[in-house]
Design a protein around this motif. Structure first.
Motif, PDB file in Angstrom:
ATOM      1  N   THR A 113       0.836  -1.328  -0.055  1.00 58.77           N
ATOM      2  CA  THR A 113       0.522  -0.103  -0.096  1.00 58.77           C
ATOM      3  C   THR A 113       0.846   1.209   0.179  1.00 58.77           C
ATOM      4  O   THR A 113       0.651   2.105  -0.675  1.00 58.77           O
ATOM      5  CB  THR A 113      -1.264   0.080   0.997  1.00 58.77           C
ATOM      6  N   LEU A 114       1.696   0.767   0.556  1.00 54.47           N
ATOM      7  CA  LEU A 114       2.454   2.748   0.825  1.00 54.47           C
ATOM      8  C   LEU A 114       3.437   2.787  -0.369  1.00 54.47           C
ATOM      9  O   LEU A 114       3.891   3.664  -0.604  1.00 54.47           O
ATOM     10  CB  LEU A 114       2.987   1.976   1.883  1.00 54.47           C
ATOM     11  N   PHE A 115       4.080   1.519  -0.926  1.00 53.01           N
ATOM     12  CA  PHE A 115       4.820   1.527  -2.163  1.00 53.01           C
ATOM     13  C   PHE A 115       4.074   2.311  -3.242  1.00 53.01           C
ATOM     14  O   PHE A 115       4.329   2.896  -3.760  1.00 53.01           O
ATOM     15  CB  PHE A 115       4.987   0.349  -2.230  1.00 53.01           C
ATOM     16  N   PHE A 174       0.931  11.515   0.695  1.00 53.01           N
ATOM     17  CA  PHE A 174      -0.713  10.690   0.235  1.00 53.01           C
ATOM     18  C   PHE A 174      -0.610   9.029   0.546  1.00 53.01           C
ATOM     19  O   PHE A 174      -1.600   8.604   1.345  1.00 53.01           O
ATOM     20  CB  PHE A 174      -0.582  11.330  -1.420  1.00 53.01           C
ATOM     21  N   GLY A 175       0.890   8.760   0.187  1.00 54.26           N
ATOM     22  CA  GLY A 175       0.885   8.092   0.875  1.00 54.26           C
ATOM     23  C   GLY A 175       0.895   7.499   1.953  1.00 54.26           C
ATOM     24  O   GLY A 175       0.084   6.754   2.393  1.00 54.26           O
ATOM     25  N   ILE A 176       1.185   8.397   2.834  1.00 58.47           N
ATOM     26  CA  ILE A 176       1.003   8.208   4.331  1.00 58.47           C
ATOM     27  C   ILE A 176      -0.850   8.041   5.029  1.00 58.47           C
ATOM     28  O   ILE A 176      -0.713   7.379   5.656  1.00 58.47           O
ATOM     29  CB  ILE A 176       1.810   9.357   5.451  1.00 58.47           C
ATOM     30  N   VAL A 177      -1.121   9.239   4.002  1.00 52.87           N
ATOM     31  CA  VAL A 177      -2.926   9.388   4.812  1.00 52.87           C
ATOM     32  C   VAL A 177      -3.639   7.618   4.131  1.00 52.87           C
ATOM     33  O   VAL A 177      -4.088   7.437   5.006  1.00 52.87           O
ATOM     34  CB  VAL A 177      -3.315  10.310   4.198  1.00 52.87           C
ATOM     35  N   ILE A 178      -3.074   7.268   3.352  1.00 54.47           N
ATOM     36  CA  ILE A 178      -4.191   6.498   2.815  1.00 54.47           C
ATOM     37  C   ILE A 178      -3.628   4.508   3.442  1.00 54.47           C
ATOM     38  O   ILE A 178      -3.708   4.044   3.819  1.00 54.47           O
ATOM     39  CB  ILE A 178      -3.739   5.272   1.390  1.00 54.47           C
ATOM     40  N   THR A 179      -2.059   4.734   4.285  1.00 54.65           N
ATOM     41  CA  THR A 179      -1.439   3.822   4.339  1.00 54.65           C
ATOM     42  C   THR A 179      -2.066   3.557   5.712  1.00 54.65           C
ATOM     43  O   THR A 179      -2.527   2.288   6.604  1.00 54.65           O
ATOM     44  CB  THR A 179       0.137   3.924   4.518  1.00 54.65           C
ATOM     45  N   THR A 180      -2.118   4.969   6.037  1.00 55.08           N
ATOM     46  CA  THR A 180      -2.652   5.357   7.795  1.00 55.08           C
ATOM     47  C   THR A 180      -4.119   4.194   7.759  1.00 55.08           C
ATOM     48  O   THR A 180      -4.807   4.114   8.509  1.00 55.08           O
ATOM     49  CB  THR A 180      -2.677   6.150   8.336  1.00 55.08           C
ATOM     50  N   ILE A 181      -4.800   4.561   6.771  1.00 52.48           N
ATOM     51  CA  ILE A 181      -6.165   4.498   6.996  1.00 52.48           C
ATOM     52  C   ILE A 181      -6.290   2.367   6.495  1.00 52.48           C
ATOM     53  O   ILE A 181      -6.447   1.767   7.505  1.00 52.48           O
ATOM     54  CB  ILE A 181      -7.241   4.563   5.592  1.00 52.48           C
ATOM     55  N   ALA A 182      -5.210   2.436   6.052  1.00 54.80           N
ATOM     56  CA  ALA A 182      -4.828   0.451   5.987  1.00 54.80           C
ATOM     57  C   ALA A 182      -4.450  -0.216   6.752  1.00 54.80           C
ATOM     58  O   ALA A 182      -4.926  -1.446   7.406  1.00 54.80           O
ATOM     59  CB  ALA A 182      -3.602   0.098   4.709  1.00 54.80           C
ATOM     60  N   LEU A 183      -3.727   0.610   7.911  1.00 53.87           N
ATOM     61  CA  LEU A 183      -3.347   0.333   8.971  1.00 53.87           C
ATOM     62  C   LEU A 183      -4.477   0.425  10.067  1.00 53.87           C
ATOM     63  O   LEU A 183      -4.541  -1.294  11.413  1.00 53.87           O
ATOM     64  CB  LEU A 183      -2.742   1.201   9.591  1.00 53.87           C
ATOM     65  N   LEU A 215       5.373   3.552  12.791  1.00 51.26           N
ATOM     66  CA  LEU A 215       5.035   5.181  11.836  1.00 51.26           C
ATOM     67  C   LEU A 215       6.089   5.495  11.682  1.00 51.26           C
ATOM     68  O   LEU A 215       5.991   6.102  10.676  1.00 51.26           O
ATOM     69  CB  LEU A 215       3.913   5.258  13.679  1.00 51.26           C
ATOM     70  N   SER A 216       6.910   4.893  12.207  1.00 55.25           N
ATOM     71  CA  SER A 216       8.592   6.649  12.220  1.00 55.25           C
ATOM     72  C   SER A 216       8.913   5.475  10.932  1.00 55.25           C
ATOM     73  O   SER A 216       8.828   6.372   9.481  1.00 55.25           O
ATOM     74  CB  SER A 216       9.838   6.166  12.839  1.00 55.25           C
ATOM     75  N   ALA A 217       8.461   4.504  10.295  1.00 56.87           N
ATOM     76  CA  ALA A 217       8.942   4.009   8.684  1.00 56.87           C
ATOM     77  C   ALA A 217       8.435   3.861   8.016  1.00 56.87           C
ATOM     78  O   ALA A 217       8.187   3.558   6.778  1.00 56.87           O
ATOM     79  CB  ALA A 217       9.178   1.850   9.208  1.00 56.87           C
ATOM     80  N   ILE A 218       6.963   4.466   8.373  1.00 51.48           N
ATOM     81  CA  ILE A 218       5.827   4.734   6.901  1.00 51.48           C
ATOM     82  C   ILE A 218       6.254   6.340   6.467  1.00 51.48           C
ATOM     83  O   ILE A 218       6.160   5.945   5.567  1.00 51.48           O
ATOM     84  CB  ILE A 218       4.148   4.650   8.096  1.00 51.48           C
ATOM     85  N   ILE A 219       6.523   6.813   7.500  1.00 53.17           N
ATOM     86  CA  ILE A 219       6.844   8.130   7.056  1.00 53.17           C
ATOM     87  C   ILE A 219       8.644   7.891   6.765  1.00 53.17           C
ATOM     88  O   ILE A 219       8.124   8.466   5.629  1.00 53.17           O
ATOM     89  CB  ILE A 219       7.348   9.236   8.307  1.00 53.17           C
ATOM     90  N   LEU A 220       9.440   7.606   6.889  1.00 52.77           N
ATOM     91  CA  LEU A 220      10.002   7.524   6.175  1.00 52.77           C
ATOM     92  C   LEU A 220      10.441   6.608   5.371  1.00 52.77           C
ATOM     93  O   LEU A 220      11.155   6.729   3.767  1.00 52.77           O
ATOM     94  CB  LEU A 220      11.617   6.677   7.053  1.00 52.77           C
ATOM     95  N   GLY A 221       9.612   5.320   4.521  1.00 54.22           N
ATOM     96  CA  GLY A 221       8.867   4.594   3.589  1.00 54.22           C
ATOM     97  C   GLY A 221       8.583   5.836   2.551  1.00 54.22           C
ATOM     98  O   GLY A 221       8.445   6.047   1.771  1.00 54.22           O
ATOM     99  N   ALA A 222       7.101   6.371   3.066  1.00 56.49           N
ATOM    100  CA  ALA A 222       6.699   7.345   1.933  1.00 56.49           C
ATOM    101  C   ALA A 222       8.190   8.075   1.148  1.00 56.49           C
ATOM    102  O   ALA A 222       8.208   8.415   0.001  1.00 56.49           O
ATOM    103  CB  ALA A 222       5.781   7.747   3.147  1.00 56.49           C
TER     104      ALA A 222
END
Ligand code: ATP
Ligand code: MG
Lengths: 251, 309
Positions: A65-67, A111-120, A137-144
């Motif tokens: 999702t994040l990707f 865009f990535g963070i918001v939708i991935t957070t929804i998936a989370l 959560l930190s990894a999601i930000i860095l990954g985004a």
């Protein structure tokens, strides 16, 4: 460059991100590759009923999702601005090229963070409890950030046809999904696949996510974080250098 | 007289095409400088280099004391731009476009709000503030783009064919805005095809042809430099013989047209004086005497190698 100039430029980068959010989030190709595509992959994957535990699945799904979402917006902004001829206006304003690029990266990451957070959140409702929330959560930000840099790197060729870049980015994105430990654990990949997995930033994000849920990963978690950070820095530098070269060719 | 723009030895090539060929000129504070040339002459390329959109191959550009290559962001902060393909963001409203410009030029939210309101009303767009720009007519778009260029009250304004494709009313609105701004001290660099516009608006014009800057002067002086175009029409009550006329100093050619003599001369001043004294000596009352200036159109056509009338 002194502090004041950097602050000024940062504010202008955020203004550019805000503009990107208003304009590009709702473009059909962005919605297709950022929302529909991950949903289809999810469904295809869930119907495949492979004997994999939910804790393995959730990490892979988050990675995917994040990707997909963080690379949905960034590849098309430059071609679009070139085509609509708004890029010339942007460049004639007192913004450094870096501010334009970072602005686009910020918009794409959000865009990535918001939708991935929804998936989370959906995962949480379905009972996927993480062990290390802060890490996740930190990894999601860095990954985004890292993935949005990949996305924007794909738009370096100075074409004014967004469709070409969409096609290119899809061609690059799909193979990465299959080798980055999302559907298939890395140690079950053929040797060639494992090699590619090692140079895919998605592998390391997925590994952190898996560690966050299960406490176990392929690599030690600090290695994952370090490699992901390194990828982000190198990709960002590459993006800035290359886009500075091709930006005038879009005018 | 201080220079607001100083350009030296500016060059830009695209593959085999030399779009701009070692040009040098300067624009003075407070003037409206017209930049003329036929299609493909290099006007837009020059204007893009001046505004820091593309980098020149060689040359130096100093704008309001800042070197464009060394401190582009500082220089860009000081001027406003209306590009050739002047596009506001079609997916944003007029208001959002203006506020976005305010942010890019570092205005505070309050200042940007106030300026945007003012500009929308000055350009007659207040009613359309909340409409997306893609629904705008060409004239509305162009007015908005000019408003966007003015949000930070620049002292220098670059415009690349701002009135091309607009109707008379929109054109007049824009031109009178430019004149008004110039009266308030804003220096204007105006690229145009329109000779009337250049003639009535510009203090000085530069003419570029195939990348070469071939003339630069005030429109009146440019008209003067076209030697053969210096014509004097004289009509007298009586008979003025051709023989006497051709022997006057400075006369190149004499032709008769109806009841007038059309005299081409290389020095208008001397010719008129000697004509007058000739008539005095011959005791011929002068019915009319006119100097016929070439139009800027003729100057342009002659200099750029088009057909001259
Ligand atoms: N990006 C580009 N790539 C290749 N050639 C270009 C490019 N931009 C301009 N040129 C060439 O440079 C020359 C000058 O073009 P320019 O756009 O500056 O002309 P212009 O005077 O503005 O013309 P017009 O009146 O039609 O707007 C032309 O021969 C054009 O084909
Ligand atoms: Mg042009």
């Amino acid at each position: 460059m002194n502090i004041r100039v950097i602050q000024e430029q940062a504010r202008r980068a955020f203004a550019i991100a805000k503009k990107d959010i208003r304009i590009y989030y709702y473009k059909p190709p962005v919605l297709i590759s950022g929302v529909l595509m991950p949903i289809f992959l999810y469904l295809a994957f869930l119907m495949g009923n492979k004997p994999l535990p939910v804790s393995f699945l959730i990490a892979g799904l988050l990675g995917m999702t994040l990707f997909f979402t963080a690379t949905a917006v960034s590849p098309v902004i430059f071609p679009w601005e070139g085509q609509a001829r708004t890029l010339e206006r942007l460049i004639s304003c007192p913004v450094a090229p870096e501010s334009i690029i970072f602005g686009d990266m910020i918009a794409s990451s959000i865009f990535g963070i918001v939708i991935t957070t929804i998936a989370l959140g959906i995962g949480l409702v379905m009972g996927a409890m993480a062990i290390h929330w802060a890490l996740l959560l930190s990894a999601i930000i860095l990954g985004a950030l890292c993935f949005s840099a990949i996305g924007i790197l794909m738009s370096v060729p100075p074409t004014a046809v967004p469709q070409n870049i969409m096609l290119l980015s899809t061609l690059i994105k799909f193979p990465l999904i299959f080798v980055s430990g999302i559907f298939i654990p890395i140690d079950q990949l053929p040797a060639a696949g494992r090699m590619v997995a090692l140079i895919s930033p998605l592998t390391y994000f997925t590994d952190i996510a898996r560690f966050s849920y299960t406490g176990e990963g392929v690599f030690p978690v600090f290695v994952d974080i370090g490699v992901l950070l390194l990828f982000t820095i190198i990709l960002t530098i590459a993006v800035v250098v290359l886009h500075k070269k091709t930006m005038p060719l879009r005018i | 007289m201080t220079n607001v723009i100083t350009v030296s030895d500016l060059t830009k090539t695209y593959g085999q095409v030399t779009a701009v060929n070692h040009i040098s000129f300067s624009v003075r504070k407070g003037e409206i400088f017209g930049f003329l040339g036929p299609n493909g002459a290099g006007k837009t390329t020059t204007s893009r280099m001046l505004t820091g959109v593309i980098e020149p191959d060689t040359g130096r550009i100093v704008i309001l004391g800042h070197n464009m290559m060394q401190s582009p962001v500082t220089a860009k902060q000081l001027f406003g731009v209306v590009p050739e393909t002047s596009n506001a963001y079609p997916d944003l409203t007029a208001w959002q476009n203006l506020m976005f410009m305010g942010e890019l030029y570092g205005l505070s939210h309050n200042t940007a709000t106030e300026k945007s309101k003012n500009l929308l009303s000055v350009f007659g767009l207040s009613k359309h503030a909340e409409k997306k720009v893609k629904s705008f007519s060409k004239g509305m778009k162009q007015r908005l783009v000019l408003a966007m260029a003015l949000i930070h009250e620049p002292q220098l304004l670059f415009l690349d064919e701002p009135t091309s494709g607009l109707d008379v009313a929109s054109t007049q609105t824009i031109l009178s805005m430019l004149r008004e701004m110039n009266n308030r001290g804003v220096t204007i660099f105006l690229t145009t095809h329109n000779m009337d516009e250049a003639n009535s608006l510009c203090h000085r014009v530069g003419i570029i042809k195939s990348g070469d800057l071939i003339a630069i002067d005030s429109p009146e002086k440019l008209k003067d430099t076209i030697g053969q175009m210096h014509q004097i029409e004289i009509s007298v009550d009586g008979i003025l013989s051709e023989e006497k006329l051709v022997h006057l100093p400075g006369i190149i050619r004499v032709t008769r047209k109806a009841d007038k003599w059309i005299i081409s001369a290389d020095n208008q001043d001397i010719t008129i004086r000697s004509l007058v004294s000739l008539c005095e000596r011959e005791n011929l009352p002068i019915v009319s005497i006119n100097t016929v200036k070439p139009t800027l159109d003729q100057v342009f056509l002659q200099l750029t190698g088009g057909v001259s009338s």
